[in-house]
Design a protein around this motif. Structure first.
Motif, PDB file in Angstrom:
ATOM      1  N   CYS A 160      44.157  34.964  46.222  1.00  0.00           N
ATOM      2  CA  CYS A 160      42.784  34.905  45.721  1.00  0.00           C
ATOM      3  C   CYS A 160      41.742  34.941  46.836  1.00  0.00           C
ATOM      4  CB  CYS A 160      42.589  33.672  44.840  1.00  0.00           C
ATOM      5  SG  CYS A 160      42.948  32.101  45.670  1.00  0.00           S
ATOM      6  N   LEU A 185      50.212  32.268  40.201  1.00  0.00           N
ATOM      7  CA  LEU A 185      48.821  32.705  40.285  1.00  0.00           C
ATOM      8  C   LEU A 185      47.968  31.851  39.345  1.00  0.00           C
ATOM      9  CD1 LEU A 185      49.288  36.586  40.350  1.00  0.00           C
ATOM     10  CD2 LEU A 185      49.533  34.915  42.199  1.00  0.00           C
ATOM     11  N   THR A 186      47.347  30.839  39.924  1.00  0.00           N
ATOM     12  CA  THR A 186      46.534  29.898  39.147  1.00  0.00           C
ATOM     13  C   THR A 186      45.073  30.322  39.179  1.00  0.00           C
ATOM     14  OG1 THR A 186      48.045  28.101  39.743  1.00  0.00           O
ATOM     15  CG2 THR A 186      45.870  27.481  38.916  1.00  0.00           C
ATOM     16  N   LYS A 187      44.407  30.258  38.053  1.00  0.00           N
ATOM     17  CA  LYS A 187      42.997  30.634  37.981  1.00  0.00           C
ATOM     18  C   LYS A 187      42.143  29.593  38.686  1.00  0.00           C
ATOM     19  CE  LYS A 187      39.566  32.425  34.730  1.00  0.00           C
ATOM     20  NZ  LYS A 187      39.567  33.770  35.352  1.00  0.00           N
ATOM     21  N   ARG A 188      41.379  30.038  39.691  1.00  0.00           N
ATOM     22  CA  ARG A 188      40.546  29.131  40.472  1.00  0.00           C
ATOM     23  C   ARG A 188      39.059  29.419  40.324  1.00  0.00           C
ATOM     24  NH1 ARG A 188      43.525  27.010  45.411  1.00  0.00           N
ATOM     25  NH2 ARG A 188      41.400  26.689  46.169  1.00  0.00           N
ATOM     26  N   PRO A 190      36.000  32.542  38.329  1.00  0.00           N
ATOM     27  CA  PRO A 190      35.853  33.481  37.202  1.00  0.00           C
ATOM     28  C   PRO A 190      36.724  34.723  37.283  1.00  0.00           C
ATOM     29  CG  PRO A 190      33.704  32.670  37.885  1.00  0.00           C
ATOM     30  CD  PRO A 190      34.695  32.151  38.880  1.00  0.00           C
ATOM     31  N   ASN A 191      36.944  35.279  38.495  1.00  0.00           N
ATOM     32  CA  ASN A 191      37.640  36.556  38.613  1.00  0.00           C
ATOM     33  C   ASN A 191      38.992  36.460  39.318  1.00  0.00           C
ATOM     34  OD1 ASN A 191      35.458  37.897  37.376  1.00  0.00           O
ATOM     35  ND2 ASN A 191      34.388  38.039  39.341  1.00  0.00           N
ATOM     36  N   THR A 192      39.579  35.284  39.351  1.00  0.00           N
ATOM     37  CA  THR A 192      40.899  35.145  39.976  1.00  0.00           C
ATOM     38  C   THR A 192      41.916  36.035  39.273  1.00  0.00           C
ATOM     39  OG1 THR A 192      40.429  32.818  40.474  1.00  0.00           O
ATOM     40  CG2 THR A 192      42.716  33.526  40.640  1.00  0.00           C
ATOM     41  N   ILE A 193      42.690  36.772  40.064  1.00  0.00           N
ATOM     42  CA  ILE A 193      43.763  37.603  39.499  1.00  0.00           C
ATOM     43  C   ILE A 193      44.950  36.703  39.175  1.00  0.00           C
ATOM     44  CG2 ILE A 193      45.365  39.489  39.949  1.00  0.00           C
ATOM     45  CD1 ILE A 193      43.286  40.663  41.860  1.00  0.00           C
ATOM     46  N   THR A 194      45.341  36.682  37.908  1.00  0.00           N
ATOM     47  CA  THR A 194      46.447  35.817  37.492  1.00  0.00           C
ATOM     48  C   THR A 194      47.660  36.608  37.013  1.00  0.00           C
ATOM     49  OG1 THR A 194      45.463  35.624  35.281  1.00  0.00           O
ATOM     50  CG2 THR A 194      44.924  33.906  36.888  1.00  0.00           C
ATOM     51  N   SER A 195      47.572  37.932  37.032  1.00  0.00           N
ATOM     52  CA  SER A 195      48.691  38.796  36.656  1.00  0.00           C
ATOM     53  C   SER A 195      49.303  39.386  37.922  1.00  0.00           C
ATOM     54  CB  SER A 195      48.209  39.929  35.749  1.00  0.00           C
ATOM     55  OG  SER A 195      49.136  41.011  35.736  1.00  0.00           O
ATOM     56  N   GLU A 217      36.859  35.127  43.360  1.00  0.00           N
ATOM     57  CA  GLU A 217      38.268  34.910  43.034  1.00  0.00           C
ATOM     58  C   GLU A 217      38.776  33.569  43.552  1.00  0.00           C
ATOM     59  OE1 GLU A 217      40.715  38.397  43.962  1.00  0.00           O
ATOM     60  OE2 GLU A 217      38.875  39.586  43.914  1.00  0.00           O
TER      61      GLU A 217
END
Length: 280
Positions: A160, A185-188, A190-195, A217
């Motif tokens: 991220c 991949l944890t969301k940190r 608004p636009n963090t890539i989690t896939s 991110e």
């Protein structure tokens, strides 16, 4: 009586001839030989890999390896194989503080900060994290909004961050596959890539573009762009970035206006490490 002879005993692969005197510790030599098996080309190894390379039994190898894990010099991944651990990084940081990359980077980071007025950083990849080696902090008003308490020695997840994505994008395929398999991949922001599929697609784009971008991110309203630092063998060994709060500059302007200056700084730092873009 007939003369008898015995075949010379083959010395083990881990043994260095100059260290075979009784005053040296063979146990320490074995432990360091195990650490030396891990290279940029072979960053992840199993017990069998190490035992075969050093001509040691697997039981002996396992005993040394679990000791190194307990001490923090090795860590075990999800595949039940091993990679160098954080204690090795601590030793590397001590070396970097006095010689090499960090010594060369200070002047270039400060010049970049002076030209752009924004914070610039230098980091390397350590497992799935980036490790901050140096930091030239902006004096602009609003800088405190994006500090995040970072300093040399700080770590952030690679997936991220602009520097992390750039460094991941230049890994060998097998090493990248191993890292991605272990990442969560944890969301940190608004636009963090989690896939992981989306991350892999982005890394492919970064590898071709030569510049990585992080658009909110890591943290809300935080922008960052990053460029690669190469050594004399043309390998990407570090990343330099510029970081800014969204209230300071639009992302497009950060990329279009300051991106070329960032790339110039990365190239100058690379040149100080004897990198030559034409391979001369």
């Amino acid at each position: 009586m007939p003369r008898t002879s015995s075949a010379p005993t083959q010395e083990p692969a881990w043994s260095i001839p100059s260290l075979r005197e009784p005053r040296y510790s063979q146990s320490l030599e074995r432990g360091l030989a195990i650490l030396s098996c891990f290279t940029p080309q072979r960053p992840v190894l199993g017990i069998a890999d190490i035992a075969d390379e050093l001509d040691m039994s697997r039981s002996t190898t396992h005993r040394y390896v679990i000791t190194l894990v307990a001490l923090g010099y090795l860590e075990q991944g999800a595949s039940r194989k091993y990679r160098l651990g954080m204690r090795v990084t601590d030793l590397g940081m001590s070396a970097l503080n006095s010689t090499g990359l960090r010594r060369h980077s200070r002047r270039h980071l400060e010049e970049l900060r002076q030209r752009t007025s924004y914070t610039s950083n230098l980091s390397v990849l350590d497992g799935a994290d980036i490790l901050y080696l140096d930091r030239a902090r902006s004096f602009r008003r609003g800088q405190s909004k994006i500090d995040l308490g970072l300093r040399p020695g700080s770590r952030l997840p690679a997936y991220c961050t602009a520097m992390g994505k750039l460094l991941l994008a230049h890994l060998p395929e097998d090493e990248l596959d191993e890292l991605l398999s272990e990442m969560k991949l944890t969301k940190r922001a608004p636009n963090t890539i989690t896939s992981k599929r989306a991350l892999r697609d982005e890394l492919d784009e970064v590898a071709g573009a030569g510049l990585a971008v992080s658009n909110e991110e890591l943290a809300p309203q935080l922008y960052s762009i990053s460029a690669p630092v190469r050594n004399e063998t043309r390998d990407v060994i570090a990343a330099v970035n510029i970081a800014a709060h969204s209230s300071m500059i639009p992302l497009r302007k950060l990329v279009d206006t300051l991106g070329p200056q960032l790339i110039t700084t990365a190239d100058r730092l690379s040149a100080s490490l004897r990198y030559s873009p034409d391979g001369a």
